[in-house]
Enzyme design. Structure first.
Site, PDB file in Angstrom:
ATOM      1  N   GLY A  60       3.250   5.854  -2.096  1.00 33.80           N
ATOM      2  CA  GLY A  60       2.353   4.787  -2.539  1.00 33.80           C
ATOM      3  C   GLY A  60       1.818   3.975  -1.389  1.00 33.80           C
ATOM      4  O   GLY A  60       1.704   2.750  -1.469  1.00 33.80           O
ATOM      5  N   ALA A  61       1.444   4.638  -0.286  1.00 31.73           N
ATOM      6  CA  ALA A  61       1.080   3.937   0.946  1.00 31.73           C
ATOM      7  C   ALA A  61      -0.425   3.741   1.101  1.00 31.73           C
ATOM      8  O   ALA A  61      -0.907   3.498   2.205  1.00 31.73           O
ATOM      9  CB  ALA A  61       1.623   4.702   2.160  1.00 31.73           C
TER      10      ALA A  61
ATOM     11  N   SER B  66      -2.101   1.361  -0.691  1.00 30.21           N
ATOM     12  CA  SER B  66      -2.444  -0.018  -1.040  1.00 30.21           C
ATOM     13  C   SER B  66      -1.182  -0.867  -1.065  1.00 30.21           C
ATOM     14  O   SER B  66      -0.062  -0.349  -1.084  1.00 30.21           O
ATOM     15  CB  SER B  66      -3.130  -0.085  -2.415  1.00 30.21           C
ATOM     16  OG  SER B  66      -2.237   0.318  -3.436  1.00 30.21           O
ATOM     17  N   GLY B  67      -1.388  -2.184  -1.063  1.00 29.62           N
ATOM     18  CA  GLY B  67      -0.299  -3.124  -1.290  1.00 29.62           C
ATOM     19  C   GLY B  67       0.864  -3.009  -0.321  1.00 29.62           C
ATOM     20  O   GLY B  67       0.705  -2.779   0.880  1.00 29.62           O
TER      21      GLY B  67
ATOM     22  N   GLY C  72       3.178  -0.763   0.118  1.00 30.13           N
ATOM     23  CA  GLY C  72       3.346   0.506   0.824  1.00 30.13           C
ATOM     24  C   GLY C  72       2.412   0.640   2.012  1.00 30.13           C
ATOM     25  O   GLY C  72       2.811   1.094   3.085  1.00 30.13           O
TER      26      GLY C  72
ATOM     27  N   TYR D 117       8.583  -0.855 -17.482  1.00 33.87           N
ATOM     28  CA  TYR D 117       8.620  -1.127 -16.043  1.00 33.87           C
ATOM     29  C   TYR D 117       9.975  -1.674 -15.627  1.00 33.87           C
ATOM     30  O   TYR D 117      10.582  -1.213 -14.645  1.00 33.87           O
ATOM     31  CB  TYR D 117       7.516  -2.116 -15.670  1.00 33.87           C
ATOM     32  CG  TYR D 117       7.519  -2.509 -14.214  1.00 33.87           C
ATOM     33  CD1 TYR D 117       6.942  -1.686 -13.256  1.00 33.87           C
ATOM     34  CD2 TYR D 117       8.111  -3.692 -13.797  1.00 33.87           C
ATOM     35  CE1 TYR D 117       6.950  -2.033 -11.921  1.00 33.87           C
ATOM     36  CE2 TYR D 117       8.129  -4.054 -12.455  1.00 33.87           C
ATOM     37  CZ  TYR D 117       7.551  -3.225 -11.518  1.00 33.87           C
ATOM     38  OH  TYR D 117       7.566  -3.571 -10.184  1.00 33.87           O
TER      39      TYR D 117
END
Length: 366
Positions: free
Chosen positions: A130-131, A133-134, A136, A315
């Site tokens: 998950g790199a 955005s955000g 990551g 979640y």
């Protein structure tokens, strides 16, 4: 009798409506009371004595006063009608799924790269999921800028992630992007094959399991390629398999595995104990009816506790599973392998892509 919309309705319907409202009120009061109890654990006070971190009675009093004021105040009849209509309109809106901004599961294969040994050099090798955005993206950027790591960005969209990394200023020859679709177990296996082809006999030093989806507005579940509810499938099951397949590579370097958790999975926190719904895996009934299982060969996995789908709870449940996995990995493998297993609480970073399906006022406030 006068109903919530001003018209005449029968007594039975009116009583049913009142009972529904009271049920919601007492349900919220139970959550508040439970959270207050969770916060009443001893700490050392300013005079050396044992004092509660937050008085459960004072917390309950303030919360109950707020509830009483909002629920039992006595506005005029037109105001009550307008408030009721507004509340019901908001509830109806919440049941409508927003326009989906996340693409469907894409498990197409990526041709493996084989020049990693030359590119990595003497640096340590890190994988961050998950790199693009955000958390990551910024975490991977810090590792790359340190000069100590060569970073593999494990992402769904290789082209887009490559463009983002260049725009963010990743140093040249400090990273490569590899396709990883956590919503497909086949894609997880393909990623591991490509990573091993890329790095050759070299060990893996860091594995950061960061990628996640959060679907609080979905009225019905989405499913992974393998038939699991999307939140649990991506956040937990995909990372679970990824970690298992890379354990031997981590052993050779006595490396570190970091799986991103969340305080919302812990009931002794405000986010986990006070904010509804709370994480609850039950007796793991949902895991006993996995796709293709004897218990339910054609069933679809919705919730870990076997209940009906609830996006926000899914979640929290997935994060509880992540944190339990970290503890169990440490218990089984740390002493024998030297690998360190850690969980990380990043906080509520509401402007990241994780919250793209959360309502605008929430993102603005937080």
């Amino acid at each position: 009798t006068v109903g919530p919309f001003g018209g005449k309705e029968n007594v039975a319907a009116a009583l049913a409506w009142v009972m529904m409202i009271m049920k919601k009120i007492f349900g919220r009061l139970a959550i508040i009371a439970s959270a207050a109890r969770a916060f009443s654990f001893p700490t050392v006070g300013p005079f050396g004595g044992s004092q509660p971190l937050l008085s459960s009675s004072s917390l309950q009093t303030r919360r109950l006063a707020s509830v009483h004021h909002s629920v039992f105040s006595n506005p005029s009849q037109p105001e009550r009608r307008q408030t009721t209509v507004t509340m019901m309109a908001q509830e109806a809106k919440l049941k409508i799924a927003p326009k989906l901004e996340s693409p469907p599961v894409d498990s197409t294969k990526q041709f493996p790269k084989i020049n990693g040994g030359i590119l990595i050099g003497t640096r340590k090798l890190a994988v961050v999921t998950g790199a693009s955005s955000g958390l990551g993206l910024y975490g991977a950027l810090e590792l790359a800028k340190s000069g100590e790591y060569y970073v593999v960005l494990a992402c769904r969209n290789v082209e887009r992630s490559t463009e983002i990394a260049k725009a963010m200023g990743f140093p040249s020859n400090s990273f490569t992007v590899m396709k990883l679709e956590l919503g497909s177990l086949e894609s997880v296996r393909n990623f591991v094959f490509n990573l091993k082809a890329f790095k050759g006999p070299r060990a893996l030093d860091r594995l950061v399991c960061n990628a996640a989806v959060y679907l609080p507005a979905d009225p019905v579940p989405r499913f992974t390629e393998d038939g699991f509810e999307m939140t649990m499938g991506v956040n937990h099951l995909g990372h679970f398999l990824l970690t298992q397949l890379l354990l031997n590579d981590l052993k050779r370097s006595k490396g570190r595995v970091v799986i991103v958790g969340s305080i919302t999975g812990n009931q002794n926190t405000i986010g986990g104990g006070l904010v509804y719904p709370r994480a609850d895996l039950g007796n793991l009934k949902g895991f006993k009816t996995l796709p293709g299982s004897k218990a339910d060969p054609e069933g679809l996995f919705e919730m870990a506790d076997g209940g009906n789908f609830f996006g926000a709870k899914a979640y929290k449940d997935s994060k509880v599973c992540n944190m339990m996995t970290v503890q169990e990995l440490h218990r089984r493998y740390h002493d024998a392998t030297g690998v360190t297993f850690s969980s990380l609480y990043p906080g509520c970073i509401a402007e990241t892509g994780l919250f793209r399906e959360k309502r605008g006022w929430f993102r603005t406030i937080f």
